[in-house]
Design an enzyme around this catalytic site. Structure first.
Site, short mmCIF file in Angstrom:
data_model
loop_
_atom_site.label_atom_id
_atom_site.label_comp_id
_atom_site.label_asym_id
_atom_site.label_seq_id
_atom_site.Cartn_x
_atom_site.Cartn_y
_atom_site.Cartn_z
CE1 TYR A 151 9.73 -4.37 0.04
CE2 TYR A 151 9.20 -5.43 -2.05
CZ TYR A 151 9.07 -4.37 -1.19
OH TYR A 151 8.27 -3.31 -1.53
CE LYS B 268 10.60 5.24 13.60
NZ LYS B 268 10.14 6.63 13.69
CG ASP C 179 9.70 9.18 11.46
OD1 ASP C 179 10.93 9.14 11.27
OD2 ASP C 179 9.18 9.18 12.59
CG ASP D 160 7.81 -0.25 -2.22
OD1 ASP D 160 7.79 -0.06 -3.45
OD2 ASP D 160 6.80 -0.53 -1.55
CG ASP E 71 5.20 4.63 -4.85
OD1 ASP E 71 6.04 4.13 -5.61
OD2 ASP E 71 4.02 4.21 -4.78
C1 IPM Z 1 8.21 -1.34 -6.90
C2 IPM Z 1 6.92 -2.06 -6.75
C3 IPM Z 1 7.20 -3.49 -6.33
C4 IPM Z 1 7.92 -3.43 -4.99
C5 IPM Z 1 5.97 -4.38 -6.24
C6 IPM Z 1 5.22 -4.42 -7.54
C7 IPM Z 1 6.31 -5.77 -5.77
O1 IPM Z 1 6.09 -1.42 -5.86
O2 IPM Z 1 9.04 -1.76 -7.73
O3 IPM Z 1 8.42 -0.34 -6.22
O4 IPM Z 1 7.28 -3.39 -3.94
O5 IPM Z 1 9.14 -3.43 -5.00
MN MN Z 2 6.88 0.44 -5.12
#
Ligand code: IPM
Ligand code: MN
Length: 414
Positions: free
Chosen positions: A125, A176, A209, A233, A237
């Site tokens: 990042y 990893k 993974d 990140d 999700d």
């Molecule tokens: C998150 C989002 C952000 C990230 C984006 C919007 C830059 O996906 O907070 O998880 O990648 O960190």
């Molecule tokens: Mn994210």
């Protein structure tokens, strides 16, 4: 005591969900002084402003920042994300991104409950790299990952302290190391070194993974997970997807040294397709605000964010998050759940239905119920940078022990 909160609604549904979150907080006895900041894609398109340094300095003076969502299809990817969100994470040194997950995963019968600690200021990042001969057949693009011993160790140490404060006392490193041998080696050694300071915390390692399989098939193995910025990140999700949907996923971007404000935001994005339809589910923003109360304002401990207690209720809950509406059956379940608190669910958006000497209950229209309990007792040590290497449960800093929950100092009565 009134807390000063900077509210950055941002783009898309961001302003809608943060407005609901602020209503929920106001429905408790916590006093907020909020200042809205007009930042995000819309502002950028209007006058080119993203996050000027003087605005950043103003943000530093607040007790906390509540963020909705950033990103709009009219602005090229990266402009607002890097210029606003990542700039805040880096400049405010929000080096821990704490993302709690609780729910009943697809195909599971028992609820899981774990927290991902995502390193938030380094890794891929940071924007290391560049491009040469762009747009030609000879184009070269590199994008490095920056891992410092300092940055990794402080994040890993936070994760150990959190794990030490939770009943399961378990921490998994996800990386990893079999391919990213330079960064992985640094992470593994930092992890092992800090582990030696926490003999009571059991540890595990998963390749990222494999962790993707376990998040789905065996989420119960996790208590606290620590990982790098990009893996975190992606994994979070997935964590949201197996925990009732991304509409429930909350996060705390923390400056554990408390040298400035922390930032609280739902994990979800700006969802431009449903702006203004009333279908945006504010739950993740509400839960993020609950993390803010707990961690940063040290006022209220949310002990139960209305999570379903069994698989059947979980199905209703999942349904709720998919279309953003509250089915009657869910409301009935929510009513039953709060019955013991002497609370009624009323029509409208947010209701402080109950405030007693020992706690409060807030019911929002979506059916989400927040039960809060006031804490009394000795003040705990802060999770501060100058705290040194004090060890053991007494030093447990972890203000956010679980979804919406904290341990923390006594809560002053308003
Ligand atoms: C998150 C989002 C952000 C990230 C984006 C919007 C830059 O996906 O907070 O998880 O990648 O960190
Ligand atoms: Mn994210």
């Amino acid at each position: 005591m009134t807390h000063r909160i900077a509210v950055i609604g941002g783009d898309g549904i961001g302003p809608e969900v943060t407005a609901e979150a602020v209503k929920v907080v106001r429905a408790t006895d916590v006093k907020l002084d909020t200042v809205d900041f007009d930042l995000g894609g819309a502002r950028y398109l209007r006058d080119g402003t993203i996050l000027p340094d003087d605005v950043l300095d103003e943000l530093r003076t607040f007790d906390a920042i509540l963020l909705g969502a950033v990103g709009t299809p009219d602005v090229p990817p990266g402009v607002i994300e890097r210029g606003l969100l990542l700039k805040m994470r880096f400049e405010l040194d929000l080096y821990v991104n704490q993302r709690p997950f609780e729910g009943v995963g697809p195909g599971q019968t028992a609820p899981h409950r774990f927290v991902v600690i995502r390193e938030n200021t380094e890794g891929p990042y940071v924007g290391e790299g560049g491009v040469l001969r762009r747009g030609t057949p000879a184009e070269v693009a590199t994008q490095g990952s920056v891992n410092t011993r300092h940055g990794v160790e402080r994040c890993v140490r936070y994760a150990f302290e959190l794990a030490a404060s939770r009943p399961a006392h378990h921490l998994t490193l996800v990386h990893k190391t079999n391919v990213l041998t330079f960064a992985g080696d640094l992470w593994q050694r930092a992890f092992d070194d800090v582990a030696a300071e926490f003999p009571d915390v059991a540890t595990a390692y998963n390749h990222v993974d494999a962790a993707c399989i376990y998040f789905v098939q065996d989420p119960h193995r996790y208590d606290v997970v620590v990982t790098d910025n990009l893996f975190g990140d992606i994994l979070t999700d997935l964590g949201g997807a197996v925990s009732g949907g991304i509409g429930l996923a909350s996060s705390a971007n923390l400056n554990p040294a408390r040298t400035g404000p922390s930032m609280f935001e739902p994990v979800h994005g700006s969802a431009p397709d449903i702006v203004g339809t009333g279908r945006a589910n504010p739950t993740a923003a509400v839960l993020s605000a609950a993390l803010m109360l707990a961690r940063c304002l040290r006022r209220v401990v949310v002990v139960d964010a209305g999570r379903p207690r069994n698989a059947a209720a979980a199905q209703l809950h999942n349904f709720l998050t998919r279309d953003g509406t509250a089915p009657t059956a869910f409301l009935a379940a929510a009513r039953a759940e709060v019955a013991g608190y002497g609370v009624t669910i009323l029509p409208g958006t947010v209701h402080a239905a109950d405030r007693t000497d020992t706690g409060f209950t807030v019911v929002v229209e979506s059916g989400l119920v927040l039960h809060g309990r006031r804490l009394r007792g000795p003040r705990r040590r802060e999770h501060g940078g100058d705290r040194g290497r004090a060890r053991g449960p007494a030093a447990a800093p972890a203000d956010l022990t679980d979804q919406g929950g904290v341990s923390g100092p006594p809560v002053a009565r308003a």
